[in-house]
Design an enzyme around this catalytic site. Sequence first.
Site, PDB file in Angstrom:
ATOM      1  N   SER A 153       0.730  -1.403   0.106  1.00 49.14           N
ATOM      2  CA  SER A 153       0.010  -0.023   0.227  1.00 49.14           C
ATOM      3  C   SER A 153       0.947   1.047  -0.093  1.00 49.14           C
ATOM      4  O   SER A 153       0.342   2.384   0.015  1.00 49.14           O
ATOM      5  CB  SER A 153      -0.938   0.026   1.228  1.00 49.14           C
ATOM      6  OG  SER A 153      -2.020  -0.745   1.005  1.00 49.14           O
ATOM      7  N   LYS A 211       0.067   3.508  -2.524  1.00 46.08           N
ATOM      8  CA  LYS A 211      -0.888   4.717  -2.455  1.00 46.08           C
ATOM      9  C   LYS A 211      -0.281   6.466  -2.367  1.00 46.08           C
ATOM     10  O   LYS A 211      -1.124   7.401  -2.512  1.00 46.08           O
ATOM     11  CB  LYS A 211      -1.776   4.617  -1.411  1.00 46.08           C
ATOM     12  CG  LYS A 211      -2.590   3.304  -1.583  1.00 46.08           C
ATOM     13  CD  LYS A 211      -3.751   2.981  -0.537  1.00 46.08           C
ATOM     14  CE  LYS A 211      -4.682   1.693  -0.651  1.00 46.08           C
ATOM     15  NZ  LYS A 211      -4.001   0.762   0.004  1.00 46.08           N
ATOM     16  N   SER A 268      -5.912   3.146   4.784  1.00 40.41           N
ATOM     17  CA  SER A 268      -5.192   2.590   3.774  1.00 40.41           C
ATOM     18  C   SER A 268      -6.507   1.856   2.858  1.00 40.41           C
ATOM     19  O   SER A 268      -6.219   0.825   2.228  1.00 40.41           O
ATOM     20  CB  SER A 268      -4.159   1.568   4.033  1.00 40.41           C
ATOM     21  OG  SER A 268      -3.510   0.993   2.951  1.00 40.41           O
TER      22      SER A 268
END
Length: 377
Positions: free
Chosen positions: A53, A56, A113
């Site tokens: 993640s 991101k 997240s």
Amino acid sequence: MKKLIAIILLISVLTISVSAAPEVSAPSCLLMDAATGTVLFEQNADEQLAPASVTKIMTLLLVMEAIDRGQLSWDDTITASAAAAAKGGSQIYLEENEQMTVREMVKCVVVSSANDCAAALAEAVSGSESAFVDLMNKRASELGMERTHFANCTGLDDEAGADVHYTTSRDIAIMSKALLAHEEIKEFTTIWMDTIRDGTFGLSNTNKLVRFYPDTTGLKTGFTSSAGYCMSATAKRNGMELIAAVMHCETSTDRFESAKALLEYGFATYMLEDPLGDEALPEIPVILGASDNAVLRLQDSSPMLLEKASGSDLSRQLDVAESLSAPVAAGQVVGSLTIRSGDRVLREIPVVAAEDIPKLSWGNLFSRLTRHLWMAD
């Protein structure tokens, strides 16, 4: 005896040097100064690994840039598509056609997240996730992220194309630096706990440094079974902001401890220094100018990154013209500032005029002369 003393001194120097380096268990990591982009420490920083993640960060950067150019606004309402609602992994369980503002979705991506919100934001920017991924790779190339390729906007590694979704610690630091340039993001990256849906759904930050490490400013964690524990940790102390990128850690504890070790090393070893220090540039008299004095500025006033050991021995030497003759052009070089540590020159910066100063016209010159004579009487 002299040889013995020399050996002892050499051992002391080596011990200091070794102890100064951070002890980091992360297989790949990099520490960067956010202001200058200077790399302060690295370990296998160009190894291509799955980022989970931490991906991101790029997703958020593109959203922030869309807001900057007016394509999105914080209060715009986004309607979740079936594809966004179907995202697995970390999520806030968006339902198809559920609506949230850009502000709420960014908060969910940063704090929890949320993959479903990341996909919804990607669709809002580019129309589809695949088009957004093309934009991610284009932006990565523009930033100089030479060993990165994105296949999705979330970092999920159970989707098609995940085998070609990779980056490096160096490239994570580069995109983190770009995101930190958007100060508004820290409104979200420093949240510890919050709620959405009128307080009915709680959010807790996946970045535990926000709660347990002083001066943390962000930024993003990531985990999948193949990527291991990753993160980009940022903190600001005494005016200096650092970025610690760590990848492929075995445990969450290793991830946070590695990031903290990097940050502590940076704060203990380096400092940012204003080129002028506490001094101010003088004004220079202008002969026959529409203004009597020229205001000066440094051609480059960006801060200097210094090792603290050299920062205690700084000296500055300012050399500027005693006067200028009009006309004076903005940006005209009128001198220099030399900064030294001991005998070593660290930086030499041109000093320039801050604004245009035209030459007095004959009419203005006559008026000034008349006024001067009148006051003399």
